[in-house]
Write a protein that holds these residues in place. Structure first.
Motif, PDB file in Angstrom:
ATOM      1  N   VAL A 184      15.919  50.481 -89.521  1.00 46.03           N
ATOM      2  CA  VAL A 184      14.781  49.607 -89.192  1.00 46.03           C
ATOM      3  C   VAL A 184      15.062  48.170 -89.603  1.00 46.03           C
ATOM      4  O   VAL A 184      14.695  47.223 -88.940  1.00 46.03           O
ATOM      5  N   THR A 185      15.796  48.007 -90.728  1.00 45.96           N
ATOM      6  CA  THR A 185      16.011  46.625 -91.215  1.00 45.96           C
ATOM      7  C   THR A 185      17.302  46.024 -90.658  1.00 45.96           C
ATOM      8  O   THR A 185      17.623  44.896 -90.966  1.00 45.96           O
ATOM      9  N   ASP A 186      18.029  46.782 -89.856  1.00 41.52           N
ATOM     10  CA  ASP A 186      19.285  46.245 -89.323  1.00 41.52           C
ATOM     11  C   ASP A 186      19.034  45.004 -88.481  1.00 41.52           C
ATOM     12  O   ASP A 186      17.942  44.825 -87.955  1.00 41.52           O
ATOM     13  N   SER A 187      20.119  44.231 -88.312  1.00 41.25           N
ATOM     14  CA  SER A 187      20.024  43.108 -87.392  1.00 41.25           C
ATOM     15  C   SER A 187      19.492  43.597 -86.052  1.00 41.25           C
ATOM     16  O   SER A 187      19.793  44.699 -85.619  1.00 41.25           O
ATOM     17  N   PHE A 188      18.698  42.809 -85.411  1.00 34.68           N
ATOM     18  CA  PHE A 188      18.146  43.045 -84.080  1.00 34.68           C
ATOM     19  C   PHE A 188      16.980  44.026 -84.102  1.00 34.68           C
ATOM     20  O   PHE A 188      16.058  43.926 -83.313  1.00 34.68           O
ATOM     21  N   SER A 189      17.024  45.041 -84.976  1.00 33.65           N
ATOM     22  CA  SER A 189      15.900  46.006 -84.975  1.00 33.65           C
ATOM     23  C   SER A 189      14.597  45.299 -85.327  1.00 33.65           C
ATOM     24  O   SER A 189      13.535  45.647 -84.864  1.00 33.65           O
ATOM     25  N   THR A 190      14.676  44.273 -86.168  1.00 36.00           N
ATOM     26  CA  THR A 190      13.450  43.532 -86.536  1.00 36.00           C
ATOM     27  C   THR A 190      13.233  42.368 -85.580  1.00 36.00           C
ATOM     28  O   THR A 190      12.294  41.615 -85.732  1.00 36.00           O
ATOM     29  N   GLY A 191      14.136  42.181 -84.643  1.00 35.98           N
ATOM     30  CA  GLY A 191      14.045  41.032 -83.753  1.00 35.98           C
ATOM     31  C   GLY A 191      14.753  39.825 -84.320  1.00 35.98           C
ATOM     32  O   GLY A 191      14.873  38.792 -83.672  1.00 35.98           O
TER      33      GLY A 191
END
Ligand SMILES: NC(=S)c1ccno1
Length: 241
Positions: free
Chosen positions: A169-176
């Motif tokens: 969830v906190t990966d790059s892109f997953s949070t926008g």
């Protein structure tokens, strides 16, 4: 999830499907990974999978029959509720993104079509394939490496694969946004120290620092990801600093 890969080079996938996180996920039964050599579905004595293009021109074109019969052998044998997504990996495809990975991770059965040679008979695109994906604006020798990239990105999102559900969830892109900087022990390495905020134990302040770092890193490295987005009050403040 079941993943089938149509390829002329199944051996390319042996390492990917047996090692590290994907191998563990396969062993835990979280994902079924198969390769099918569509040359096995040829009927001529030369086992031809390609032929010269009508209208002339350089290069060879992948024939429709072997791929249609290879994919149909799967869909006939696997009575899934929904038809599987049949994904063609090619430079002309839709640009693959984290959002597409999240969409595909919800499917129960994915079939990847990896071609070689100069291209595919158009009837494969029109009547067999549901999606065309590209991992970037460049040409490779085939679709195998792009398929591995997509499979890795999708499989890691499946429940139980990563083990720590929050990390996806906190990966790059997953949070926008791009991911914030990460640190681990030692607290000081060759004079390079971990930011004090991360040692403070003040979780709200740490969360704010991480949101700020994600925003500023995205603003600096990938401003295109912020285009069209309405910035929050705190993001506007950080942008002005
Ligand atoms: N860029 C992609 S996905 C590709 C497939 C084959 N060559 O390039």
């Amino acid at each position: 999830m079941r993943i089938d890969v149509m390829t002329l080079f199944p051996a390319m996938f042996e390492g990917v499907f047996s090692s590290s996180i994907l191998g563990k996920a396969k062993d835990k039964g979280l994902v079924e990974l198969n390769t099918i050599n569509f040359r096995d579905y040829t009927k001529d004595k030369h086992n031809s999978v390609d032929d010269y293009p009508y209208g002339g021109g350089g290069g060879m074109v992948l024939k429709p029959e072997p791929l249609f019969e290879a994919v149909e052998s799967l869909t006939d044998s696997v009575k899934t509720e929904a038809m599987p997504r049949v994904i063609l990996m090619c430079p002309q495809g839709e640009k693959f993104t984290q959002k597409k990975a999240e969409e595909l991770s919800k499917e129960s059965h994915l079939i990847f079509v990896c071609g070689h040679y100069e291209g595919y008979d158009e009837r494969i695109r029109e009547f067999l394939v549901t999606d065309e994906l590209s991992i970037g604006d460049y040409v490779l020798t085939g679709g195998e490496l792009p398929a591995m990239v997509v499979i890795d990105s999708v499989a890691r999102l499946l429940p139980g694969v990563l083990g720590n559900e929050t990390s996806a969830v906190t990966d790059s892109f997953s949070t926008g946004l791009l991911e914030y900087p990460q640190y681990t022990r030692p607290v000081s390495f060759r004079g390079m120290d971990v930011p004090d905020i991360l040692l403070s134990g003040h979780h709200l302040n740490i969360e704010t620092w991480r949101r700020k770092q994600s925003f500023l890193r995205t603003l600096e490295r990938r401003p295109d990801m912020l285009e069209g987005l309405e910035l929050s009050k705190e993001q506007m403040k950080w942008k002005q600093e």
